[in-house]
Design an enzyme around this catalytic site. Sequence first.
Site, PDB file in Angstrom:
ATOM      1  CG  HIS A 236      26.469  62.291  45.742  1.00 26.36           C
ATOM      2  ND1 HIS A 236      25.181  62.461  45.832  1.00 26.36           N
ATOM      3  CD2 HIS A 236      26.857  61.604  44.501  1.00 26.36           C
ATOM      4  CE1 HIS A 236      24.474  62.210  44.639  1.00 26.36           C
ATOM      5  NE2 HIS A 236      25.565  61.608  43.794  1.00 26.36           N
ATOM      6  CB  CYS A 274      25.585  64.200  41.103  1.00 27.41           C
ATOM      7  SG  CYS A 274      24.168  63.170  40.764  1.00 27.41           S
ATOM      8  CG  HIS A 301      27.416  60.490  40.280  1.00 20.59           C
ATOM      9  ND1 HIS A 301      26.898  60.355  41.305  1.00 20.59           N
ATOM     10  CD2 HIS A 301      28.740  59.826  40.499  1.00 20.59           C
ATOM     11  CE1 HIS A 301      27.533  59.386  42.079  1.00 20.59           C
ATOM     12  NE2 HIS A 301      28.839  59.170  41.534  1.00 20.59           N
ATOM     13  CG  ASP A 352      24.105  58.694  39.065  1.00 20.48           C
ATOM     14  OD1 ASP A 352      24.252  57.536  39.371  1.00 20.48           O
ATOM     15  OD2 ASP A 352      23.753  59.794  39.536  1.00 20.48           O
ATOM     16  CG  HIS A 353      20.688  56.390  38.685  1.00 14.05           C
ATOM     17  ND1 HIS A 353      19.884  57.222  39.380  1.00 14.05           N
ATOM     18  CD2 HIS A 353      21.714  55.977  39.718  1.00 14.05           C
ATOM     19  CE1 HIS A 353      20.307  57.500  40.627  1.00 14.05           C
ATOM     20  NE2 HIS A 353      21.542  56.682  40.895  1.00 14.05           N
ATOM     21  CE1 TYR A 369      24.899  53.255  40.229  1.00 13.69           C
ATOM     22  CE2 TYR A 369      22.826  52.993  41.483  1.00 13.69           C
ATOM     23  CZ  TYR A 369      24.052  53.710  41.110  1.00 13.69           C
ATOM     24  OH  TYR A 369      24.375  54.983  41.950  1.00 13.69           O
TER      25      TYR A 369
END
Length: 395
Positions: A236, A274, A301, A352-353, A369
């Site tokens: 990541h 990401c 992500h 992601d989020h 999250y």
Amino acid sequence: MTPLAPSWRWFGASDPIPLSHIAQTGARHIVTSVYDVPPGMPWSADHVSPVRDAIKAAGLTWSVVESIPVTDEIKTRSGAWRAHVDAWKTSLLAVGAAGVPVVCYNFMPVLDWTRTELNWAYPGGSQALRFDAVDCAAYDIVVLEREGADADYSDAMADRARDRAATFSDPQRQALEHAILSGLPGADRGYTRDEFRQRLAWYDEIDADALRSNLTDFMAEVVPVAAEAGILLAIHPDDPPFPLFGLPRVVSVAGDYERFIDRVPHPANGITMCTGSLGARSDNDLIAMTAAMADRVHFAHLRNVGREPDGSFYESEHLNGDVPMVDVVALLMRENARRVAAGSAPIPYRPDHGHIIGPDADGAFNPGYTFAGRLRGLGELQGLMAGLSANGAGT
Ligand code: DNO
């Protein structure tokens, strides 16, 4: 073009969002970890199998481990680092034996991902995560009083930081410290201010070259074990992708990736694309990076950010922000089609989020999250992929 495999991050039995709800989102794959073994200790079948079985019982598949923690001992090659690397390899073998094909990890010193604000008022009424460069510098220079901190900022930024710190009320200072030090979801741990100072000192003698060499030595050891276990590794990027608190960062820009791939070229040595992390830097050309590294992407992500000129950024809506999401997703789908045609598994991705929207605010969730916020992101991304797939059939 072939849609990627929709997945959802689940923080295990203590996650307020249960698997039964996740099963209703459209995600078919779960991204999770083993949360009951301390970082640096090995996982065994006894830890991994119950997690896999619980996911299976909900009609879902555990497709990504995020993460097996890489300790600061490993990153600094100090203390018990040798035992921790051996434990990491043992954990990889346990994950492989359980049939989970991808392992995500990171090599960020001390802190995992970092934000300064967890409830930033987003236009329209939702709340988002934000990194404010001035607040971060104010914390570093004035609250933490890190030695030499001034030298890491421009004079203008250091002045703004001091002015900003002078306006902090006690609750504001505490909220800022909490956001930075408490350990956002997925981080191995949080810190008190003193613990943080002590941990920063571990890196006094470690510059970017030293950290980079520790990273590539680590990869050279674990990639062959991953390959033997049938696992694809997916490092990541740094979030945010620039140095913080004087700590080096070595997974932030295209050149960082070229270096470690060159040193450990095995195909199992892959990346987590990401978009939100890498996209926080305006000099990261995400289209060029995705095109250049598509065959290394083992996990994605998908998240968007709004950048501001001083290095601050906020998490925007998934399809609306400074990340060229449509182009990046199209590139990933093209690579995915190639893999699926060759008989390989599709690339898993997760929204992601998510913002705190509507009923999220009344319930429990791990920062970033939320249920409804991520559901919106997943729906948008699924729609984007369905549209691109229909439009670009056969390519
Ligand atoms: C934040 C996450 C990170 C990520 C780790 C991977 O939301 O993307 O915590 O899981 O950095 O090791």
